[in-house]
Design an enzyme around this catalytic site. Sequence first.
Site, PDB file in Angstrom:
ATOM      1  N   MET B   1       0.850  -1.209   0.000  1.00 46.80           N
ATOM      2  CA  MET B   1       0.000   0.000   0.000  1.00 46.80           C
ATOM      3  C   MET B   1       0.883   1.255   0.000  1.00 46.80           C
ATOM      4  O   MET B   1       1.467   1.564  -1.000  1.00 46.80           O
ATOM      5  CB  MET B   1      -0.915  -0.014   1.219  1.00 46.80           C
ATOM      6  CG  MET B   1      -1.928  -1.136   1.142  1.00 46.80           C
ATOM      7  SD  MET B   1      -3.600  -0.558   0.929  1.00 46.80           S
ATOM      8  CE  MET B   1      -4.028  -0.089   2.587  1.00 46.80           C
ATOM      9  N   CYS B   2       0.995   1.966   1.081  1.00 44.85           N
ATOM     10  CA  CYS B   2       1.612   3.296   1.208  1.00 44.85           C
ATOM     11  C   CYS B   2       0.627   4.363   0.730  1.00 44.85           C
ATOM     12  O   CYS B   2      -0.174   4.133  -0.161  1.00 44.85           O
ATOM     13  CB  CYS B   2       2.913   3.477   0.424  1.00 44.85           C
ATOM     14  SG  CYS B   2       4.241   2.411   0.962  1.00 44.85           S
ATOM     15  N   GLY B   3       0.688   5.505   1.370  1.00 46.14           N
ATOM     16  CA  GLY B   3      -0.153   6.632   0.968  1.00 46.14           C
ATOM     17  C   GLY B   3       0.723   7.804   0.588  1.00 46.14           C
ATOM     18  O   GLY B   3       1.731   8.073   1.246  1.00 46.14           O
TER      19      GLY B   3
END
Lengths: 227, 307
Positions: B1-3
């Site tokens: 993921m990561c944002g």
Amino acid sequence: MQTIDLSETGLREMNKMLHAQADNTNQTAWEIVNPKGAHAIACGLDAPIEVTIKGSTGYYCAGMNQQATVNIHGSAGPGTGENIMSGKIVIEGDASQYLGATGHGGLIVVKGNASSRCGISMKGVNIVVQGNIGHMSAFMGQSGNLVVCGDAGDALGDSCYEARFFVRGTVKSLGADCEKKEMRPEHLTLLQSLLDEAGIDADPAEFTRYGSARNLYNFDVDNAGAY
Amino acid sequence: MCGIVGLFLKDKSLEPKLGEMLTAMLITMTDRGPDSAGIAIYGGESKGRTKMTVQSDTPETAFDGLEAALSEAAGGPVSMAVKSTHAILDIPAGSTAKVRAALDDLNIRVMSRGDSLEIYKEVGLPKDVAAQFDLSAMSGTHGIGHTRMATESAVTTMGAHPFNTGDDQCLVHNGSLSNHNSLRRKLRREGIHIETENDTEVGAAYLTWQMQNGATLGEALTSSLDDLDGFFTFVVGTKDGFGVVRDPIACKPAVMAETDQYVAFGSEYRALVDLPGIESARVWEPEPATVYFWSHTDAPSATEKAA
């Protein structure tokens, strides 16, 4: 009309209220305000109700839908209508990637554009897009219809089975084992009924049909290069 | 993921609120990665001076007397503003290499260097990292932020994004690069400084290397599509601009919004919902394998798809 303010009610509580509606509910019209791109709004519905979401939604809105009609007055995030079984989803804006993935039935209408992998692994759902769709759409599509009033991106229908694709504009490229097909009268009739159901005014005669060349169904050493 | 989030301001009146807006956007993306968080902010440039952001796990001792030691190394006055584990060094222009060598001897880590860039990053949730450095109070012209779900390297301060490898250049990344080991060896042979075993740092170093060899940021991003293998949505910052590129498969999400006041990037639309005028903004998903770039020094309108 029941109105739910998502910012006050919270996601789980809102979905619980919608899930509590039975087949014979009298509360058939619902409105959800302040969605603010939240995930999983109106997921897993199974009642003949109409839910209108006033704004844009995040991941998996109206996933696994049965019977219900879900209107999104905004744009929809990734995986909207994933595994839809029946009912209808109408998106007034754009739809993000993998719209209607693995959908078994029902209808999804997009008034704007749909992104990549639209209708990936579709298994009977009908999807009608007024604008364009992105790359790898209907990858491994098994059955159902994908109607595109604009253009399709790269690799349309890659490794598809018996899903049908109708595109009015251009197709950037066809995927492996997907080919252009003849538009016979029964296809024009089918397309007209899909456009009517979606409420989109377009002439079926302007569309081209695409579908499986049926060369990849079984392994054939002569096709090894295509796998 | 990561944002990932990014905000490029066209309207100067919003500059005092850059930190506040960017921090709120990043906190909304917390669900996408709880391991570490960081923000790069551009602003506060002064003539004849340049900046470095440095970090130490023991700031009380490490930063004690640092100004004097570095002034000597730089051959000119160095001033320092300490913020928790980080310190912003204000150093004479052209002294970066000398200061860096002195910092290496003192085992103090360099987070960023450049005339206007400052990078703050630590292990922890975005809200805690933002509070630790009072990021909401910062002003600036543009900035990018990242909240990490670690895949390719350890959860450490040095593995947190944004990554800075060249003056005023930084990069955040959602995805994973699969050819980072071979590319790291190649870039090190070319003399590019790479600190960690992290894949994203290699991506940042690659862009720096391309630009050192005369490429514009747009050209560097375009060639990254051929030379980087793996999944990526990148947001990059330079002294005067902000760019976005996604790999051709584009499975890592990205949403952009543009109004007369700003250009904003978010991994999800949720990150953008509280921006002013978002209801009437142009909102779209950046196309795969397409370079987008906005610059303060170009014509006032956005230079979309410029290469």
